[in-house]
Design a protein around this motif. Structure first.
Motif, PDB file in Angstrom:
ATOM      1  N   GLN A 185     -15.546  24.293 -33.333  1.00 39.48           N
ATOM      2  CA  GLN A 185     -14.380  23.423 -33.451  1.00 39.48           C
ATOM      3  C   GLN A 185     -14.753  22.052 -34.015  1.00 39.48           C
ATOM      4  O   GLN A 185     -13.957  21.122 -33.979  1.00 39.48           O
ATOM      5  CB  GLN A 185     -13.714  23.266 -32.086  1.00 39.48           C
ATOM      6  CG  GLN A 185     -13.180  24.591 -31.555  1.00 39.48           C
ATOM      7  CD  GLN A 185     -12.428  24.426 -30.256  1.00 39.48           C
ATOM      8  OE1 GLN A 185     -11.392  23.777 -30.237  1.00 39.48           O
ATOM      9  NE2 GLN A 185     -12.952  25.003 -29.202  1.00 39.48           N
ATOM     10  N   GLY A 186     -15.996  21.914 -34.481  1.00 34.56           N
ATOM     11  CA  GLY A 186     -16.436  20.655 -35.075  1.00 34.56           C
ATOM     12  C   GLY A 186     -16.820  19.600 -34.056  1.00 34.56           C
ATOM     13  O   GLY A 186     -16.896  18.412 -34.388  1.00 34.56           O
ATOM     14  N   ILE A 187     -17.070  20.005 -32.819  1.00 35.24           N
ATOM     15  CA  ILE A 187     -17.447  19.072 -31.755  1.00 35.24           C
ATOM     16  C   ILE A 187     -18.955  19.169 -31.544  1.00 35.24           C
ATOM     17  O   ILE A 187     -19.461  20.233 -31.172  1.00 35.24           O
ATOM     18  CB  ILE A 187     -16.708  19.398 -30.439  1.00 35.24           C
ATOM     19  CG1 ILE A 187     -15.190  19.308 -30.649  1.00 35.24           C
ATOM     20  CG2 ILE A 187     -17.168  18.477 -29.316  1.00 35.24           C
ATOM     21  CD1 ILE A 187     -14.373  19.862 -29.484  1.00 35.24           C
ATOM     22  N   PRO A 188     -19.707  18.087 -31.787  1.00 39.93           N
ATOM     23  CA  PRO A 188     -21.155  18.141 -31.598  1.00 39.93           C
ATOM     24  C   PRO A 188     -21.517  18.462 -30.147  1.00 39.93           C
ATOM     25  O   PRO A 188     -20.946  17.894 -29.209  1.00 39.93           O
ATOM     26  CB  PRO A 188     -21.619  16.733 -31.978  1.00 39.93           C
ATOM     27  CG  PRO A 188     -20.539  16.203 -32.871  1.00 39.93           C
ATOM     28  CD  PRO A 188     -19.263  16.791 -32.321  1.00 39.93           C
ATOM     29  N   ALA A 189     -22.473  19.377 -29.991  1.00 39.29           N
ATOM     30  CA  ALA A 189     -22.914  19.788 -28.662  1.00 39.29           C
ATOM     31  C   ALA A 189     -24.407  20.051 -28.692  1.00 39.29           C
ATOM     32  O   ALA A 189     -24.940  20.546 -29.683  1.00 39.29           O
ATOM     33  CB  ALA A 189     -22.168  21.045 -28.216  1.00 39.29           C
ATOM     34  N   GLY A 190     -25.072  19.703 -27.584  1.00 41.34           N
ATOM     35  CA  GLY A 190     -26.504  19.913 -27.472  1.00 41.34           C
ATOM     36  C   GLY A 190     -26.872  20.546 -26.151  1.00 41.34           C
ATOM     37  O   GLY A 190     -25.997  20.944 -25.371  1.00 41.34           O
ATOM     38  N   PHE A 191     -28.171  20.609 -25.905  1.00 43.44           N
ATOM     39  CA  PHE A 191     -28.717  21.282 -24.729  1.00 43.44           C
ATOM     40  C   PHE A 191     -29.540  20.317 -23.896  1.00 43.44           C
ATOM     41  O   PHE A 191     -30.348  19.554 -24.424  1.00 43.44           O
ATOM     42  CB  PHE A 191     -29.585  22.474 -25.164  1.00 43.44           C
ATOM     43  CG  PHE A 191     -28.799  23.463 -25.959  1.00 43.44           C
ATOM     44  CD1 PHE A 191     -28.064  24.446 -25.321  1.00 43.44           C
ATOM     45  CD2 PHE A 191     -28.750  23.387 -27.341  1.00 43.44           C
ATOM     46  CE1 PHE A 191     -27.300  25.343 -26.040  1.00 43.44           C
ATOM     47  CE2 PHE A 191     -27.989  24.277 -28.076  1.00 43.44           C
ATOM     48  CZ  PHE A 191     -27.265  25.256 -27.429  1.00 43.44           C
ATOM     49  N   CYS A 192     -29.325  20.372 -22.581  1.00 44.87           N
ATOM     50  CA  CYS A 192     -30.044  19.544 -21.618  1.00 44.87           C
ATOM     51  C   CYS A 192     -30.625  20.440 -20.534  1.00 44.87           C
ATOM     52  O   CYS A 192     -30.184  21.584 -20.360  1.00 44.87           O
ATOM     53  CB  CYS A 192     -29.106  18.523 -20.974  1.00 44.87           C
ATOM     54  SG  CYS A 192     -28.347  17.382 -22.145  1.00 44.87           S
ATOM     55  N   TYR A 193     -31.583  19.886 -19.782  1.00 46.14           N
ATOM     56  CA  TYR A 193     -32.274  20.691 -18.772  1.00 46.14           C
ATOM     57  C   TYR A 193     -32.542  19.890 -17.509  1.00 46.14           C
ATOM     58  O   TYR A 193     -32.697  18.669 -17.549  1.00 46.14           O
ATOM     59  CB  TYR A 193     -33.589  21.241 -19.347  1.00 46.14           C
ATOM     60  CG  TYR A 193     -33.337  22.116 -20.538  1.00 46.14           C
ATOM     61  CD1 TYR A 193     -32.990  23.456 -20.378  1.00 46.14           C
ATOM     62  CD2 TYR A 193     -33.367  21.587 -21.828  1.00 46.14           C
ATOM     63  CE1 TYR A 193     -32.698  24.255 -21.474  1.00 46.14           C
ATOM     64  CE2 TYR A 193     -33.082  22.387 -22.925  1.00 46.14           C
ATOM     65  CZ  TYR A 193     -32.744  23.711 -22.746  1.00 46.14           C
ATOM     66  OH  TYR A 193     -32.448  24.501 -23.826  1.00 46.14           O
ATOM     67  N   GLN A 194     -32.607  20.624 -16.411  1.00 49.54           N
ATOM     68  CA  GLN A 194     -33.023  20.090 -15.114  1.00 49.54           C
ATOM     69  C   GLN A 194     -34.096  21.024 -14.573  1.00 49.54           C
ATOM     70  O   GLN A 194     -33.999  22.246 -14.727  1.00 49.54           O
ATOM     71  CB  GLN A 194     -31.861  20.084 -14.112  1.00 49.54           C
ATOM     72  CG  GLN A 194     -30.730  19.156 -14.440  1.00 49.54           C
ATOM     73  CD  GLN A 194     -29.583  19.326 -13.444  1.00 49.54           C
ATOM     74  OE1 GLN A 194     -29.190  20.439 -13.119  1.00 49.54           O
ATOM     75  NE2 GLN A 194     -29.062  18.206 -12.972  1.00 49.54           N
ATOM     76  N   GLU A 195     -35.112  20.449 -13.944  1.00 51.04           N
ATOM     77  CA  GLU A 195     -36.121  21.245 -13.244  1.00 51.04           C
ATOM     78  C   GLU A 195     -35.698  21.305 -11.784  1.00 51.04           C
ATOM     79  O   GLU A 195     -35.861  20.341 -11.038  1.00 51.04           O
ATOM     80  CB  GLU A 195     -37.506  20.614 -13.378  1.00 51.04           C
ATOM     81  CG  GLU A 195     -38.050  20.673 -14.780  1.00 51.04           C
ATOM     82  CD  GLU A 195     -39.391  19.980 -14.920  1.00 51.04           C
ATOM     83  OE1 GLU A 195     -40.093  19.772 -13.904  1.00 51.04           O
ATOM     84  OE2 GLU A 195     -39.728  19.628 -16.063  1.00 51.04           O
ATOM     85  N   LEU A 196     -35.116  22.426 -11.404  1.00 52.68           N
ATOM     86  CA  LEU A 196     -34.720  22.651 -10.007  1.00 52.68           C
ATOM     87  C   LEU A 196     -35.735  23.647  -9.442  1.00 52.68           C
ATOM     88  O   LEU A 196     -36.918  23.471  -9.636  1.00 52.68           O
ATOM     89  CB  LEU A 196     -33.276  23.147  -9.956  1.00 52.68           C
ATOM     90  CG  LEU A 196     -32.241  22.233 -10.638  1.00 52.68           C
ATOM     91  CD1 LEU A 196     -30.865  22.873 -10.670  1.00 52.68           C
ATOM     92  CD2 LEU A 196     -32.181  20.876  -9.963  1.00 52.68           C
ATOM     93  N   SER A 197     -35.323  24.701  -8.777  1.00 52.09           N
ATOM     94  CA  SER A 197     -36.281  25.730  -8.363  1.00 52.09           C
ATOM     95  C   SER A 197     -36.800  26.474  -9.586  1.00 52.09           C
ATOM     96  O   SER A 197     -37.865  27.079  -9.557  1.00 52.09           O
ATOM     97  CB  SER A 197     -35.638  26.694  -7.370  1.00 52.09           C
ATOM     98  OG  SER A 197     -34.518  27.318  -7.962  1.00 52.09           O
ATOM     99  N   ALA A 198     -36.033  26.444 -10.664  1.00 53.53           N
ATOM    100  CA  ALA A 198     -36.417  26.935 -11.986  1.00 53.53           C
ATOM    101  C   ALA A 198     -35.726  26.014 -12.992  1.00 53.53           C
ATOM    102  O   ALA A 198     -34.936  25.149 -12.610  1.00 53.53           O
ATOM    103  CB  ALA A 198     -35.975  28.379 -12.172  1.00 53.53           C
TER     104      ALA A 198
END
Length: 193
Positions: A98-111
């Motif tokens: 839809q033309g909306i910029p999106a990226g990826f983020c991370y958290q270190e939880l149990s994995a």
């Protein structure tokens, strides 16, 4: 308080790109993105509708005790199931279509936990469409982060504020080689980037 989300690329076009994982040119992704787009074209409503679809209409494999492994956005859509990372791949594809910029983020939880960031009104906001069936609390909000799981530094958990244009290779490699079956995600899910 979590650190401010920070893009790893200065080019918004990197956060609109298609690749093997975020295959937003796939006809099923395009059709759903078009169906989810509000009549007035409001990008915030479009992002919210896509978020709610992925959070509520795509099962998390752990919640559903589902033995299938998905990783490509179009496969996640077809199967309607995926681990947090796979659901993040689908949300990014629906937003980018839809033309909306999106990226990826991370958290270190149990994995290692995967989520998204979206660029709207000149700001990045993180969104976590993991699904709320087992006590998770992910909600759509551009103003206040409402992620599925809070990070607890006392337990050794860590938040990664970086916003990546592509999914982490360690995640993609794991998902592409995982063997379907009960509890497949317990066999080598990465703990860190």
């Amino acid at each position: 308080m979590n650190p401010a989300p920070t893009p790893t690329s200065d080019r918004l076009s990197d956060y609109l790109a298609a690749d093997t994982v975020v295959d937003h040119g796939h006809p099923a992704i395009r059709a759903l993105a078009d169906a989810l787009r509000p009549g007035d074209g409001d990008p915030v409503e479009a992002a919210k509708t896509a978020f709610l679809f992925v959070r509520d209409e795509v099962e998390h494999v752990m919640d559903a005790a589902d033995p299938r492994v998905t990783w490509r956005a179009s496969d996640v859509l077809r199967e309607r199931v995926g681990i947090c990372h796979a659901k993040a791949h689908l949300l990014a594809a629906l937003l980018r279509a839809q033309g909306i910029p999106a990226g990826f983020c991370y958290q270190e939880l149990s994995a290692l936990h995967g989520l998204n960031a979206v660029y709207l009104h000149g700001n990045w906001s993180r969104l976590d469409a993991r699904g709320n069936r087992t006590g998770a609390g992910g909600e759509f909000s551009l103003d206040v982060e409402k992620l599925a799981w809070p990070v607890d530094p006392a337990r050794g958990e860590r938040d990664h504020p970086e916003i990546h244009p592509a999914p982490a290779p360690v995640v993609v490699d794991f998902l592409m080689t995982a063997q379907p079956g009960p509890g497949w995600y317990e066999k080598g899910l990465p703990r860190t980037l």
